[in-house]
Design a protein around this motif. Structure first.
Motif, short mmCIF file in Angstrom:
data_model
loop_
_atom_site.label_atom_id
_atom_site.label_comp_id
_atom_site.label_asym_id
_atom_site.label_seq_id
_atom_site.Cartn_x
_atom_site.Cartn_y
_atom_site.Cartn_z
N TYR A 1 1.04 -0.97 0.23
CA TYR A 1 0.31 -0.21 0.02
C TYR A 1 1.27 1.33 -0.08
O TYR A 1 0.67 1.80 -0.83
N GLU A 2 1.65 1.29 0.84
CA GLU A 2 2.45 2.22 0.93
C GLU A 2 3.44 2.81 -0.04
O GLU A 2 3.89 3.75 -1.49
N GLU A 3 3.85 1.63 -1.03
CA GLU A 3 4.77 1.61 -2.26
C GLU A 3 3.73 2.00 -3.60
O GLU A 3 4.15 2.75 -4.62
N ALA A 4 2.47 1.75 -3.51
CA ALA A 4 1.84 2.10 -4.95
C ALA A 4 1.14 3.26 -4.54
O ALA A 4 0.42 3.81 -5.61
N VAL A 5 0.75 4.26 -3.04
CA VAL A 5 0.18 4.23 -3.25
C VAL A 5 0.60 6.14 -2.32
O VAL A 5 0.55 7.09 -3.18
N ILE A 6 0.52 5.90 -1.02
CA ILE A 6 2.05 6.78 -0.13
C ILE A 6 3.10 7.41 -0.99
O ILE A 6 3.30 8.49 -1.32
#
Length: 138
Positions: free
Chosen positions: A47-52
């Motif tokens: 999630y962090e790598e794809a969005v944040i």
């Protein structure tokens, strides 16, 4: 993101409780924690790598910021997942009845993981999230 940080901090707390209780640990807690570590970290890291991180990189490009921070955070994800695999193996062994022969070494291992995770969260809260409009001070 707040939920992700909360879940990671709960994991850190569980690891710390196990480290503090060594060598007399709750074997079921070891098994439960062991089974949660890698899937939890993988999901949050994805999630962090794809969005944040992309949102952060977009926000700082105009500010002439060095994108080395997100490269470092991504590298920490890889290191944390590798370390989590080792911790998982150790906790599974303890949970399945293996004797804790060196509680200091195991405690050091557990502390190494949860301190890295807490440090990573602190950096995200102080530097990454404010740049993309997220306030996470829980």
């Amino acid at each position: 993101m707040k939920r992700a940080h909360r879940e990671k901090l709960q994991l850190c707390d569980a690891l710390e409780r196990i480290a503090d209780a060594l060598p007399s640990v709750d074997r079921l807690k070891c098994l439960g924690t062991a089974n949660a570590i890698v899937p939890l970290l993988r999901n949050i890291h994805r999630y962090e790598e794809a969005v944040i991180f992309p949102a952060y990189e977009e926000a700082v490009v105009g500010g002439n910021a060095n994108l080395a921070s997100t490269r470092r955070l991504r590298a920490e994800h890889v290191e944390d997942e590798c370390f989590a695999g080792e911790v998982t193996e150790t906790l599974l062994a303890i949970g399945h009845g293996e004797t804790v022969e060196n509680p200091e070494a195991i405690g050091f291992m557990l502390r190494g993981l949860f301190e890295n995770l807490r440090r990573h969260i602190a950096f995200e809260r102080e530097h990454v999230l404010p740049m993309i409009g997220i306030v996470d001070r829980d």
